[in-house]
Motif scaffolding. Structure first.
Motif, PDB file in Angstrom:
ATOM      1  N   SER A 149       0.833  -1.207   0.000  1.00  0.00           N
ATOM      2  CA  SER A 149       0.000   0.000   0.000  1.00  0.00           C
ATOM      3  C   SER A 149       0.868   1.257   0.000  1.00  0.00           C
ATOM      4  CB  SER A 149      -0.920  -0.017   1.216  1.00  0.00           C
ATOM      5  OG  SER A 149      -1.688   1.149   1.268  1.00  0.00           O
ATOM      6  N   LYS A 150       1.911   1.241   0.816  1.00  0.00           N
ATOM      7  CA  LYS A 150       2.827   2.390   0.849  1.00  0.00           C
ATOM      8  C   LYS A 150       3.530   2.566  -0.490  1.00  0.00           C
ATOM      9  CE  LYS A 150       3.805   2.508   5.787  1.00  0.00           C
ATOM     10  NZ  LYS A 150       4.827   2.351   6.837  1.00  0.00           N
ATOM     11  N   SER A 151       3.903   1.436  -1.103  1.00  0.00           N
ATOM     12  CA  SER A 151       4.566   1.488  -2.407  1.00  0.00           C
ATOM     13  C   SER A 151       3.648   2.098  -3.459  1.00  0.00           C
ATOM     14  CB  SER A 151       4.989   0.080  -2.817  1.00  0.00           C
ATOM     15  OG  SER A 151       5.485   0.074  -4.129  1.00  0.00           O
ATOM     16  N   ILE A 152       2.398   1.680  -3.458  1.00  0.00           N
ATOM     17  CA  ILE A 152       1.430   2.230  -4.422  1.00  0.00           C
ATOM     18  C   ILE A 152       1.254   3.719  -4.181  1.00  0.00           C
ATOM     19  CG2 ILE A 152      -1.022   2.229  -5.045  1.00  0.00           C
ATOM     20  CD1 ILE A 152      -0.938  -0.857  -4.584  1.00  0.00           C
ATOM     21  N   ASP A 153       1.128   4.103  -2.909  1.00  0.00           N
ATOM     22  CA  ASP A 153       0.968   5.521  -2.565  1.00  0.00           C
ATOM     23  C   ASP A 153       2.191   6.320  -3.006  1.00  0.00           C
ATOM     24  OD1 ASP A 153      -0.455   7.711  -1.243  1.00  0.00           O
ATOM     25  OD2 ASP A 153       1.175   7.614   0.246  1.00  0.00           O
ATOM     26  N   PHE A 154       3.374   5.759  -2.759  1.00  0.00           N
ATOM     27  CA  PHE A 154       4.606   6.441  -3.151  1.00  0.00           C
ATOM     28  C   PHE A 154       4.665   6.626  -4.663  1.00  0.00           C
ATOM     29  CE2 PHE A 154       9.021   6.203  -4.621  1.00  0.00           C
ATOM     30  CZ  PHE A 154       9.534   7.346  -4.013  1.00  0.00           C
ATOM     31  N   ARG A 155       4.300   5.587  -5.427  1.00  0.00           N
ATOM     32  CA  ARG A 155       4.322   5.693  -6.886  1.00  0.00           C
ATOM     33  C   ARG A 155       3.330   6.741  -7.376  1.00  0.00           C
ATOM     34  NH1 ARG A 155       4.077  -0.489  -8.623  1.00  0.00           N
ATOM     35  NH2 ARG A 155       3.222  -0.621  -6.554  1.00  0.00           N
ATOM     36  N   ARG A 156       2.168   6.795  -6.754  1.00  0.00           N
ATOM     37  CA  ARG A 156       1.178   7.813  -7.138  1.00  0.00           C
ATOM     38  C   ARG A 156       1.705   9.216  -6.860  1.00  0.00           C
ATOM     39  NH1 ARG A 156      -3.954   4.717  -4.613  1.00  0.00           N
ATOM     40  NH2 ARG A 156      -4.349   3.354  -6.373  1.00  0.00           N
ATOM     41  N   ARG A 157       2.270   9.390  -5.670  1.00  0.00           N
ATOM     42  CA  ARG A 157       2.816  10.713  -5.325  1.00  0.00           C
ATOM     43  C   ARG A 157       3.948  11.101  -6.273  1.00  0.00           C
ATOM     44  NH1 ARG A 157       2.850  11.819   1.049  1.00  0.00           N
ATOM     45  NH2 ARG A 157       0.860  10.865   1.559  1.00  0.00           N
TER      46      ARG A 157
ATOM     47  N   ALA B 234       4.375  10.066  -9.345  1.00  0.00           N
ATOM     48  CA  ALA B 234       3.792  10.385 -10.657  1.00  0.00           C
ATOM     49  C   ALA B 234       3.202  11.787 -10.651  1.00  0.00           C
ATOM     50  CB  ALA B 234       2.717   9.354 -11.020  1.00  0.00           C
ATOM     51  N   TRP B 235       2.474  12.126  -9.597  1.00  0.00           N
ATOM     52  CA  TRP B 235       1.896  13.479  -9.526  1.00  0.00           C
ATOM     53  C   TRP B 235       2.974  14.548  -9.429  1.00  0.00           C
ATOM     54  CZ3 TRP B 235      -2.383  14.954 -11.374  1.00  0.00           C
ATOM     55  CH2 TRP B 235      -3.480  14.106 -11.402  1.00  0.00           C
ATOM     56  N   SER B 236       4.052  14.266  -8.720  1.00  0.00           N
ATOM     57  CA  SER B 236       5.135  15.256  -8.637  1.00  0.00           C
ATOM     58  C   SER B 236       5.755  15.463 -10.014  1.00  0.00           C
ATOM     59  CB  SER B 236       6.195  14.842  -7.617  1.00  0.00           C
ATOM     60  OG  SER B 236       6.983  13.773  -8.089  1.00  0.00           O
ATOM     61  N   LYS B 237       5.885  14.376 -10.782  1.00  0.00           N
ATOM     62  CA  LYS B 237       6.418  14.510 -12.146  1.00  0.00           C
ATOM     63  C   LYS B 237       5.455  15.305 -13.023  1.00  0.00           C
ATOM     64  CE  LYS B 237      10.386  12.570 -12.341  1.00  0.00           C
ATOM     65  NZ  LYS B 237      11.547  13.394 -12.658  1.00  0.00           N
ATOM     66  N   ILE B 238       4.164  15.054 -12.866  1.00  0.00           N
ATOM     67  CA  ILE B 238       3.173  15.809 -13.640  1.00  0.00           C
ATOM     68  C   ILE B 238       3.255  17.289 -13.299  1.00  0.00           C
ATOM     69  CG2 ILE B 238       0.683  16.221 -13.899  1.00  0.00           C
ATOM     70  CD1 ILE B 238       0.346  13.142 -13.628  1.00  0.00           C
ATOM     71  N   THR B 239       3.329  17.597 -12.010  1.00  0.00           N
ATOM     72  CA  THR B 239       3.432  18.993 -11.569  1.00  0.00           C
ATOM     73  C   THR B 239       4.709  19.629 -12.112  1.00  0.00           C
ATOM     74  OG1 THR B 239       2.214  18.460  -9.552  1.00  0.00           O
ATOM     75  CG2 THR B 239       3.502  20.490  -9.540  1.00  0.00           C
ATOM     76  N   GLN B 240       5.791  18.895 -12.053  1.00  0.00           N
ATOM     77  CA  GLN B 240       7.072  19.390 -12.562  1.00  0.00           C
ATOM     78  C   GLN B 240       6.968  19.681 -14.065  1.00  0.00           C
ATOM     79  OE1 GLN B 240      10.216  16.508 -12.142  1.00  0.00           O
ATOM     80  NE2 GLN B 240      11.817  18.008 -12.502  1.00  0.00           N
ATOM     81  N   MET B 241       6.364  18.762 -14.805  1.00  0.00           N
ATOM     82  CA  MET B 241       6.217  18.948 -16.249  1.00  0.00           C
ATOM     83  C   MET B 241       5.265  20.106 -16.574  1.00  0.00           C
ATOM     84  SD  MET B 241       8.077  17.128 -18.065  1.00  0.00           S
ATOM     85  CE  MET B 241       9.438  16.226 -17.428  1.00  0.00           C
TER      86      MET B 241
END
Length: 113
Positions: A42-50, A52-59
């Motif tokens: 669950s933590k791994s999934i949450d980390f991957r989502r976060r 991904a969103w940080s990369k989206i925000t960065q882009m």
């Protein structure tokens, strides 16, 4: 006899209790390990989502930055095109003036000679 039979059945069950307790402990240990794995998953999934969103925000920030640069370059291009247009008009006007002057000069030289 009946009492002896009951005692034997009870003794058998009493002998099985430690084995059953060990089985329960092993199953409890396995359940705890499974729950830890699920928490990590669950933590791994949450980390991957976060992530991904940080990369989206960065882009998105980079895209906004690049769009700003593009707008700046487009403004500069429009100014340069306007300057080129003015310079071409000035060149054409100067050429016309030169032609007029040349014509006047040629007329004057024809009169003088």
């Amino acid at each position: 006899n009946s009492v002896d039979e009951m005692k034997m059945v009870l003794d058998e069950h009493n002998e099985n209790i430690p084995v059953l307790k060990k089985n329960i402990e092993a199953l409890q240990h396995e359940l705890n390990a499974f729950e830890r794995v699920e928490q990590l998953r669950s933590k791994s999934i949450d980390f991957r989502r976060r992530y991904a969103w940080s990369k989206i925000t960065q882009m998105e920030r980079k895209l906004a930055e690049e769009r700003g640069k593009l707008a700046k370059y487009q403004d500069e291009k429009a100014k340069l095109i306007e300057q080129i247009s003015k310079l071409e008009k000035a060149r054409d006007d100067a050429k016309k003036q030169k032609d007029i002057f040349q014509g006047q000069h040629d007329e004057y030289m024809a009169k003088v000679t």
